[in-house]
Design a protein around this motif. Structure first.
Motif, short mmCIF file in Angstrom:
data_model
loop_
_atom_site.label_atom_id
_atom_site.label_comp_id
_atom_site.label_asym_id
_atom_site.label_seq_id
_atom_site.Cartn_x
_atom_site.Cartn_y
_atom_site.Cartn_z
N CYS A 16 0.84 -1.21 0.00
CA CYS A 16 0.00 0.00 0.00
C CYS A 16 0.88 1.26 0.00
O CYS A 16 1.86 1.34 0.73
CB CYS A 16 -0.92 -0.02 1.22
SG CYS A 16 -1.89 1.48 1.42
N LEU A 17 0.48 2.22 -0.81
CA LEU A 17 1.24 3.47 -0.94
C LEU A 17 0.59 4.64 -0.21
O LEU A 17 1.12 5.75 -0.23
CB LEU A 17 1.38 3.83 -2.43
CG LEU A 17 2.17 2.85 -3.29
CD1 LEU A 17 1.99 3.20 -4.76
CD2 LEU A 17 3.64 2.87 -2.91
N CYS A 18 -0.54 4.41 0.43
CA CYS A 18 -1.32 5.53 0.98
C CYS A 18 -0.55 6.39 1.96
O CYS A 18 -0.73 7.61 2.01
CB CYS A 18 -2.60 5.00 1.62
SG CYS A 18 -3.79 4.39 0.39
N ALA A 19 0.34 5.77 2.76
CA ALA A 19 1.10 6.55 3.74
C ALA A 19 2.04 7.56 3.07
O ALA A 19 2.44 8.55 3.69
CB ALA A 19 1.91 5.61 4.63
N LEU A 20 2.37 7.33 1.80
CA LEU A 20 3.28 8.21 1.08
C LEU A 20 2.55 9.27 0.24
O LEU A 20 3.18 10.19 -0.28
CB LEU A 20 4.18 7.38 0.15
CG LEU A 20 5.13 6.40 0.82
CD1 LEU A 20 5.84 5.55 -0.23
CD2 LEU A 20 6.15 7.13 1.69
N ILE A 21 1.24 9.11 0.10
CA ILE A 21 0.48 10.02 -0.76
C ILE A 21 0.15 11.29 0.03
O ILE A 21 -0.51 11.23 1.06
CB ILE A 21 -0.81 9.35 -1.27
CG1 ILE A 21 -0.47 8.13 -2.12
CG2 ILE A 21 -1.64 10.35 -2.09
CD1 ILE A 21 -1.67 7.30 -2.52
N PRO A 22 0.61 12.45 -0.44
CA PRO A 22 0.32 13.70 0.29
C PRO A 22 -1.10 14.17 0.01
O PRO A 22 -1.84 13.56 -0.78
CB PRO A 22 1.35 14.68 -0.32
CG PRO A 22 1.49 14.22 -1.74
CD PRO A 22 1.35 12.70 -1.70
N CYS A 23 -1.48 15.26 0.63
CA CYS A 23 -2.73 15.94 0.30
C CYS A 23 -2.37 17.40 0.04
O CYS A 23 -2.22 18.18 0.99
CB CYS A 23 -3.75 15.81 1.42
SG CYS A 23 -5.33 16.58 1.00
N LEU A 24 -2.19 17.74 -1.22
CA LEU A 24 -1.71 19.07 -1.60
C LEU A 24 -2.84 19.88 -2.23
O LEU A 24 -3.68 19.35 -2.95
CB LEU A 24 -0.56 18.94 -2.60
CG LEU A 24 0.65 18.10 -2.15
CD1 LEU A 24 1.69 18.04 -3.26
CD2 LEU A 24 1.26 18.67 -0.88
N THR A 25 -2.83 21.17 -1.94
CA THR A 25 -3.82 22.07 -2.54
C THR A 25 -3.15 22.83 -3.68
O THR A 25 -1.95 23.11 -3.64
CB THR A 25 -4.36 23.07 -1.51
OG1 THR A 25 -3.27 23.81 -0.96
CG2 THR A 25 -5.08 22.35 -0.39
N SER A 26 -3.94 23.16 -4.69
CA SER A 26 -3.41 23.92 -5.82
C SER A 26 -4.46 24.90 -6.32
O SER A 26 -5.67 24.63 -6.24
CB SER A 26 -2.98 22.99 -6.96
OG SER A 26 -4.09 22.26 -7.44
#
Length: 199
Positions: A16-26
């Protein structure tokens, strides 16, 4: 017995990659139009981009009936990230239309499949096109680039956002991508990787 799969990143649960996925705003809105052939691909970078950006949406299909409404979203200027003779330099286009943030539409698929999406959706072909500079280097070590400077969908989005929204930086989106590639190389073994993908 089938391997358990993460419902979010769709990777096997033990990778699982979820721990590495950021939450970025643009400020830029990103709309990814994914050809169905890419959905089950082990290296589905478009999904990683959509998961890591709060102002992004991923649609899967060949004909997008909702496209006219999506292109009319108030407060954005739509453009298509796709190279060609009529394409404008991305930053130059953004500067000329600085009164509105961009709605950056990104086709996801092989070049042939991406061109098919444009053919099947005339509204896409009618949009102003923008492109990234030539000579960019991809770290997509598991796919041979069809031409120099070709990037994965995720890399192209990161490159575009870094240029449009500097000094904000979106490189954190590449962390799950790097882990995905490293995991694939580890699974196939270094010798196989060198034989098939080494320079």
């Amino acid at each position: 017995m089938p391997r358990l799969q993460c419902p979010r990143c769709t990777r096997p649960a033990d990778r699982c990659l979820c721990a590495l996925i950021p939450c970025l705003t643009s400020r830029t809105r990103v709309l990814i139009l994914q050809h169905p052939s890419e959905v089950r691909h082990a290296l589905n970078t478009a999904r990683l981009a959509a998961l890591g950006l709060s102002n992004a949406e991923l649609l899967v299909g060949e004909v997008f009936e909702a496209l006219p409404a999506l292109l009319q979203q108030p407060g954005y200027r739509p453009c298509l990230l796709f190279p060609g003779e009529q394409a404008h330099a991305l930053t130059q286009f953004a500067e000329q239309h600085a009164e509105l943030p961009l709605l950056l539409i990104v086709p996801d698929g092989t070049w042939r499949k991406a061109r098919k999406l444009l053919h099947l959706n005339p509204q896409l072909a009618a949009l102003p096109r923008v492109m990234l500079p030539e000579g960019l280097q991809s770290n997509y070590r598991l796919r041979k680039a069809p031409e120099p400077g070709a990037l994965s969908t995720l890399e192209a989005i990161v490159e575009a956002l870094n240029r449009l929204e500097s000094p904000s930086n979106f490189d954190a989106l590449l962390k799950p991508f790097e882990a995905l590639i490293d995991g694939q190389i580890e699974a196939m073994g270094e010798a196989t990787f060198q034989r098939n993908h080494g320079n």
